[in-house]
Each structure stands twice: as C-alpha cells, then as structure tokens.
Design a protein around this motif. Structure first.
Motif, PDB file in Angstrom:
ATOM      1  N   UNK A   9       0.875  -1.177   0.000  1.00 16.94           N
ATOM      2  CA  UNK A   9       0.000   0.000   0.000  1.00 16.94           C
ATOM      3  C   UNK A   9       0.908   1.221   0.000  1.00 16.94           C
ATOM      4  N   UNK A  10       0.472   2.315  -0.613  1.00 20.96           N
ATOM      5  CA  UNK A  10       1.298   3.515  -0.587  1.00 20.96           C
ATOM      6  C   UNK A  10       0.468   4.767  -0.760  1.00 20.96           C
ATOM      7  N   UNK A  11       1.044   5.899  -0.305  1.00 19.20           N
ATOM      8  CA  UNK A  11       0.487   7.208  -0.616  1.00 19.20           C
ATOM      9  C   UNK A  11       1.625   8.036  -1.221  1.00 19.20           C
ATOM     10  N   UNK A  44       4.631   7.493   1.781  1.00 17.60           N
ATOM     11  CA  UNK A  44       4.921   6.230   2.455  1.00 17.60           C
ATOM     12  C   UNK A  44       4.600   5.044   1.563  1.00 17.60           C
ATOM     13  N   UNK A  45       5.272   3.931   1.846  1.00 20.01           N
ATOM     14  CA  UNK A  45       4.926   2.654   1.218  1.00 20.01           C
ATOM     15  C   UNK A  45       5.075   1.579   2.281  1.00 20.01           C
ATOM     16  N   UNK A  46       4.026   0.777   2.447  1.00 20.98           N
ATOM     17  CA  UNK A  46       4.045  -0.339   3.389  1.00 20.98           C
ATOM     18  C   UNK A  46       3.913  -1.632   2.601  1.00 20.98           C
ATOM     19  N   UNK A  71       8.023 -12.673   8.375  1.00 18.13           N
ATOM     20  CA  UNK A  71       7.141 -12.096   7.355  1.00 18.13           C
ATOM     21  C   UNK A  71       6.380 -10.915   7.942  1.00 18.13           C
ATOM     22  N   UNK A  72       5.704 -10.163   7.039  1.00 13.88           N
ATOM     23  CA  UNK A  72       4.780  -9.161   7.513  1.00 13.88           C
ATOM     24  C   UNK A  72       5.067  -7.740   7.083  1.00 13.88           C
ATOM     25  N   UNK A  73       4.430  -6.802   7.786  1.00 11.39           N
ATOM     26  CA  UNK A  73       4.414  -5.405   7.379  1.00 11.39           C
ATOM     27  C   UNK A  73       5.767  -4.741   7.630  1.00 11.39           C
TER      28      UNK A  73
END
Length: 285
Positions: free
Chosen positions: A30-32, A35-37, A81-83
């Motif tokens: 996800x990003x704006x 930021x990018x996650x 793993x993960x965010x």
C-alpha cells in the motif's frame, strides 16, 4: 485437542507458495505520496547484504515494481514475514526514522511457540547486540506477550506423546535485533521454525507433518501518526495459513479491531499477500 488428520490445505498451500517463489514474484504493498508499506514474505532479505549470497531482496523487487527510490525505515529478519515501512524521499525517511527511534510507533506480531502459555506477561531482559560494527554489548529490551489460543496436537515430539503450541500476540517495546526470538527462548517457549534460538525437534515436526520450512513469526500491524497529515494510521498484514491455520478460533478481524481501538487508529490500510515464503528450507539471517 484437534483431530489427528490435519488439514491438507496447509500442506497444499505451502507447496503452491514454493512454486511461486521466484525472482519475478510480485510484492504486495500500500502507498500514498510519501509512504509505502509492503507485506514481506518469509525468507526474503530486506536489502542485499555482503554476508549473504541472496541475489534478490525486498528493496530491489519493490524498486523494480514501482520505479521509485525507496528507503526502509526499520528492518525485519529474513525469516520473519509481515508489514514493513518505507519512505519515498529523504525528508519523509528522516521524519519516520525519528518517529521509530523515539518509540512513537506501536508494533504487533503473531508468533507460534512451543508449549502452553497461560497468562500475558512482560519480558524485561537485556540482550547482547552489535551496533555500527562496534563491540558486542548489552542493551535494554522489553517484550510484551499475550496468549491468543492454545492447542494440543496428537503428534509425539521428543519424550512427549503430544505437541502443545500457543499462538501469541507479541508487542516489542524496544526494537533490538532478534529481540522477540531471544526473549521467547529465554522464556522456554521458542518460536517454531527458529533454527538459531529454537527447538530442532519441533522445527522438524513442522517440516515433516506440515511441509513448513519457515519461522512462525509475523509482523501483523504497525500503528503511528502520519508524519504529514498527523492522522493516526494503522497498517495491517493479514497472516498466512502457515501462521494461524492450526488455530481454528483465531479471528484476525477481531484482533485488528482491538488494536485499532487500543492505538486510537483513525484510518487503517490492509496489505494482503498470496506469497507466504520464498525460502526452500529452514533459513536464518
């Protein structure tokens, strides 16, 4: 106690994910504008390292997909793993780095550990670490843990006729290298799949019965104030079946809602992934 015939879907999914593990697989994110996650699979380095022969990394794959110059704000072990969060420019990266250093970020992990843990607790034990290639030294480290569900498998392990496991919610108050893994070993409840601090008998049991070759530790959620909008945001990476598949009563939506309330989250973003692990065996960083 769950039935002896374990769900075949776990084994089938693990095999499917291994087939997907190639240098061309997509990273979900996800990003704006700032930021990018990303949802990092287990077995993938965040960035290439001189001490590893890995040819691909999360940073490299994301830069190839997005054509952006991304800067990781924190780290996850290769086996976890993960965010994980990135900044899109030097200015936002510096702001995010300050937020993390000042411990203004909430973090929540899921872990599958050996044995039954009955009550929540806080581990407050220093650990040894190396900083900036300097000498080995002890630093403070605190980890909160809370049992979400306990199960008993009809599978012998060592001198025991059954295998007891606990699904934990883990909230590190500090961010030391291998902190959660070291603290769970100190508690005598090592994380399944941990080849450095774990129990080899349980690791091989999961490999042989569930075709699981990964560390069962997952970065489930981050909560923080957005550095520009000042909105409290929540970033969530739904766990794969390899983490929660044996725990039939686990409700990830309910846990997300609970964390949103605890952290006063105003807007949440979920980064689901279809790729669990890119490793071909039990790996460590």
């Amino acid at each position: 106690m769950i039935p002896a015939n374990q769900p075949e879907t776990i084994i089938q999914q693990q095999k499917m994910l291994k087939q997907q593990a190639s240098p061309t697989f997509p990273i979900h994110y996800w990003h704006d504008d700032n930021l990018l996650a990303a949802h990092k699979p287990s077995g993938l380095l965040v960035h290439r390292s001189a001490i590893s022969s890995d040819r691909i990394s999360l940073v490299g794959l994301l830069r190839e997909q997005t054509k952006l110059s991304l800067h990781p704000i924190h780290r996850l072990d290769r086996a976890t793993s993960g965010i994980i969060l990135f900044g899109k420019n030097p200015e936002i990266t510096a702001q995010l780095g300050s937020i993390f250093r000042e411990r203004q970020v909430n973090k929540a992990y899921l872990a599958v550990v050996r044995g039954w843990i009955e009550e929540a607790g806080l581990i407050d034990k220093s650990i040894k670490t190396i900083k900036n290639d300097g000498p080995l030294r002890r630093v403070e480290a605190q980890t909160y843990y809370e049992p979400l569900q306990r199960i008993e498998l009809p599978l012998p392990c060592g001198r025991y006729e059954t295998t007891r496991l606990t699904l934990l919610l883990v909230k590190p108050h500090t961010g030391r290298r291998h902190q959660i893994r070291i603290h769970m070993e100190k508690l005598s409840h090592p994380i399944i799949g941990d080849t450095t601090y774990g129990d080899s008998r349980h690791n091989y049991l999961f490999r042989d019965h569930f075709d699981s070759n990964r560390l069962l530790l997952h970065s489930f959620a981050l909560g923080m104030e957005h550095p520009l909008t000042e909105e409290q945001i929540g970033l969530f990476a739904p766990p794969m079946e390899s983490i929660t598949g044996l725990f039939n009563d686990f409700d990830k939506e309910a846990l997300q809602e609970r964390l949103e309330e605890e952290w006063n989250i105003q807007t949440s973003y979920s980064v689901a992934s279809s790729i669990d692990s890119v490793g071909t065996g039990l790996q460590e960083e």
